[in-house]
Design a protein around this motif. Sequence first.
Motif, PDB file in Angstrom:
ATOM      1  N   SER A  95       0.863  -1.188  -0.071  1.00 47.71           N
ATOM      2  CA  SER A  95      -0.162  -0.075  -0.009  1.00 47.71           C
ATOM      3  C   SER A  95       0.762   1.307   0.100  1.00 47.71           C
ATOM      4  O   SER A  95       0.345   2.252  -0.565  1.00 47.71           O
ATOM      5  N   GLU A  96       2.100   1.199   0.484  1.00 47.66           N
ATOM      6  CA  GLU A  96       3.016   2.231   0.522  1.00 47.66           C
ATOM      7  C   GLU A  96       4.261   1.720   0.243  1.00 47.66           C
ATOM      8  O   GLU A  96       4.753   0.576   0.637  1.00 47.66           O
ATOM      9  N   PRO A  97       5.171   2.488  -0.295  1.00 41.17           N
ATOM     10  CA  PRO A  97       6.703   2.167  -0.854  1.00 41.17           C
ATOM     11  C   PRO A  97       7.219   1.593   0.560  1.00 41.17           C
ATOM     12  O   PRO A  97       7.259   2.349   1.632  1.00 41.17           O
ATOM     13  N   LEU A  98       7.973   0.679   0.471  1.00 42.03           N
ATOM     14  CA  LEU A  98       8.954   0.113   1.451  1.00 42.03           C
ATOM     15  C   LEU A  98      10.337   0.650   1.468  1.00 42.03           C
ATOM     16  O   LEU A  98      10.933   0.387   0.244  1.00 42.03           O
ATOM     17  N   GLY A  99      10.668   1.871   2.059  1.00 43.82           N
ATOM     18  CA  GLY A  99      12.018   2.464   1.900  1.00 43.82           C
ATOM     19  C   GLY A  99      11.848   3.432   1.010  1.00 43.82           C
ATOM     20  O   GLY A  99      11.296   3.805   0.235  1.00 43.82           O
ATOM     21  N   ASP A 100      13.224   3.734   0.547  1.00 47.03           N
ATOM     22  CA  ASP A 100      13.334   4.791  -0.469  1.00 47.03           C
ATOM     23  C   ASP A 100      14.532   4.414  -1.630  1.00 47.03           C
ATOM     24  O   ASP A 100      15.391   5.203  -1.591  1.00 47.03           O
ATOM     25  N   LEU A 101      13.980   3.569  -1.902  1.00 42.70           N
ATOM     26  CA  LEU A 101      15.073   3.024  -3.131  1.00 42.70           C
ATOM     27  C   LEU A 101      14.597   3.476  -4.495  1.00 42.70           C
ATOM     28  O   LEU A 101      13.437   3.495  -4.996  1.00 42.70           O
ATOM     29  N   THR A 102      15.863   4.133  -5.096  1.00 45.63           N
ATOM     30  CA  THR A 102      15.437   4.951  -6.140  1.00 45.63           C
ATOM     31  C   THR A 102      15.145   3.578  -7.251  1.00 45.63           C
ATOM     32  O   THR A 102      15.796   2.606  -7.599  1.00 45.63           O
ATOM     33  N   GLY A 103      13.953   4.024  -8.110  1.00 48.04           N
ATOM     34  CA  GLY A 103      13.601   2.852  -9.290  1.00 48.04           C
ATOM     35  C   GLY A 103      13.102   1.687  -8.798  1.00 48.04           C
ATOM     36  O   GLY A 103      12.637   0.754  -9.588  1.00 48.04           O
ATOM     37  N   ALA A 104      12.542   1.752  -7.544  1.00 44.04           N
ATOM     38  CA  ALA A 104      11.909   0.539  -6.912  1.00 44.04           C
ATOM     39  C   ALA A 104      10.459   0.326  -6.909  1.00 44.04           C
ATOM     40  O   ALA A 104       9.969  -0.833  -7.019  1.00 44.04           O
ATOM     41  N   TRP A 105       9.980   1.345  -6.708  1.00 42.32           N
ATOM     42  CA  TRP A 105       8.403   1.431  -6.647  1.00 42.32           C
ATOM     43  C   TRP A 105       7.714   2.097  -7.815  1.00 42.32           C
ATOM     44  O   TRP A 105       7.939   3.147  -8.101  1.00 42.32           O
ATOM     45  N   HIS A 106       6.521   1.633  -8.140  1.00 39.20           N
ATOM     46  CA  HIS A 106       5.671   2.248  -9.108  1.00 39.20           C
ATOM     47  C   HIS A 106       4.157   2.158  -8.711  1.00 39.20           C
ATOM     48  O   HIS A 106       3.824   1.127  -8.274  1.00 39.20           O
ATOM     49  N   GLU A 107       3.718   3.141  -8.967  1.00 36.62           N
ATOM     50  CA  GLU A 107       2.364   3.330  -8.370  1.00 36.62           C
ATOM     51  C   GLU A 107       1.174   2.800  -9.397  1.00 36.62           C
ATOM     52  O   GLU A 107       1.456   3.051 -10.623  1.00 36.62           O
ATOM     53  N   VAL A 108       0.372   1.901  -8.834  1.00 36.95           N
ATOM     54  CA  VAL A 108      -0.765   1.522  -9.609  1.00 36.95           C
ATOM     55  C   VAL A 108      -1.738   2.949  -9.829  1.00 36.95           C
ATOM     56  O   VAL A 108      -2.176   3.355  -8.860  1.00 36.95           O
ATOM     57  N   PRO A 109      -1.879   3.135 -11.048  1.00 35.04           N
ATOM     58  CA  PRO A 109      -2.884   4.444 -11.337  1.00 35.04           C
ATOM     59  C   PRO A 109      -4.019   3.971 -10.914  1.00 35.04           C
ATOM     60  O   PRO A 109      -4.424   3.166 -10.711  1.00 35.04           O
ATOM     61  N   GLU A 110      -4.655   5.391 -10.522  1.00 39.80           N
ATOM     62  CA  GLU A 110      -6.362   5.253  -9.947  1.00 39.80           C
ATOM     63  C   GLU A 110      -7.095   4.461 -11.220  1.00 39.80           C
ATOM     64  O   GLU A 110      -6.982   4.742 -12.263  1.00 39.80           O
ATOM     65  N   SER A 111      -7.900   3.557 -10.750  1.00 39.37           N
ATOM     66  CA  SER A 111      -9.170   2.843 -11.487  1.00 39.37           C
ATOM     67  C   SER A 111      -8.228   2.027 -12.544  1.00 39.37           C
ATOM     68  O   SER A 111      -8.588   1.937 -13.463  1.00 39.37           O
ATOM     69  N   SER A 112      -7.253   1.393 -11.696  1.00 40.72           N
ATOM     70  CA  SER A 112      -6.289   0.357 -12.663  1.00 40.72           C
ATOM     71  C   SER A 112      -6.128  -1.086 -11.871  1.00 40.72           C
ATOM     72  O   SER A 112      -6.405  -1.107 -10.971  1.00 40.72           O
ATOM     73  N   TYR A 113      -5.633  -1.788 -12.589  1.00 39.34           N
ATOM     74  CA  TYR A 113      -4.838  -2.981 -11.978  1.00 39.34           C
ATOM     75  C   TYR A 113      -3.596  -3.551 -12.539  1.00 39.34           C
ATOM     76  O   TYR A 113      -3.545  -2.993 -13.908  1.00 39.34           O
TER      77      TYR A 113
END
Length: 131
Positions: A95-113
Amino acid sequence: MFYVALTFGLQDDTPLAVERMIGTIEAAGNRHGVPDPLQMTVAVSDGRRLWAFRYSTERHSRTLFFSTDVRTLRALHPEIEALREVADGARIVVSEPLGDLTGAWHEVPESSYGHVADGGGELRGLVPRPA
């Protein structure tokens, strides 16, 4: 919500079943005067594939993120020993990124899967459907 999605074929066509579940819940909420009846981030897996959904009636859902492929993360951050213990091709959904790793996390856009299988993944739009 899980049982409603099962009723609509969750095991056969996961995205369509979730879209029909959303449509059913929103229709019921609307009939009963419930404003913005649905707010969800949901993950479903059959042991081989993973789907992660982000949706709300008001179009302002809670956040949902997925990780970059672990092999890429290892290349970006070789100093992190824990990444060596995760299977190749693995993805993490949070639900929220774990840590602050550059390039590690991508947000799922609203109304998407997002759909992940065999180390690959894709994002698609999510459209509520009447049952």
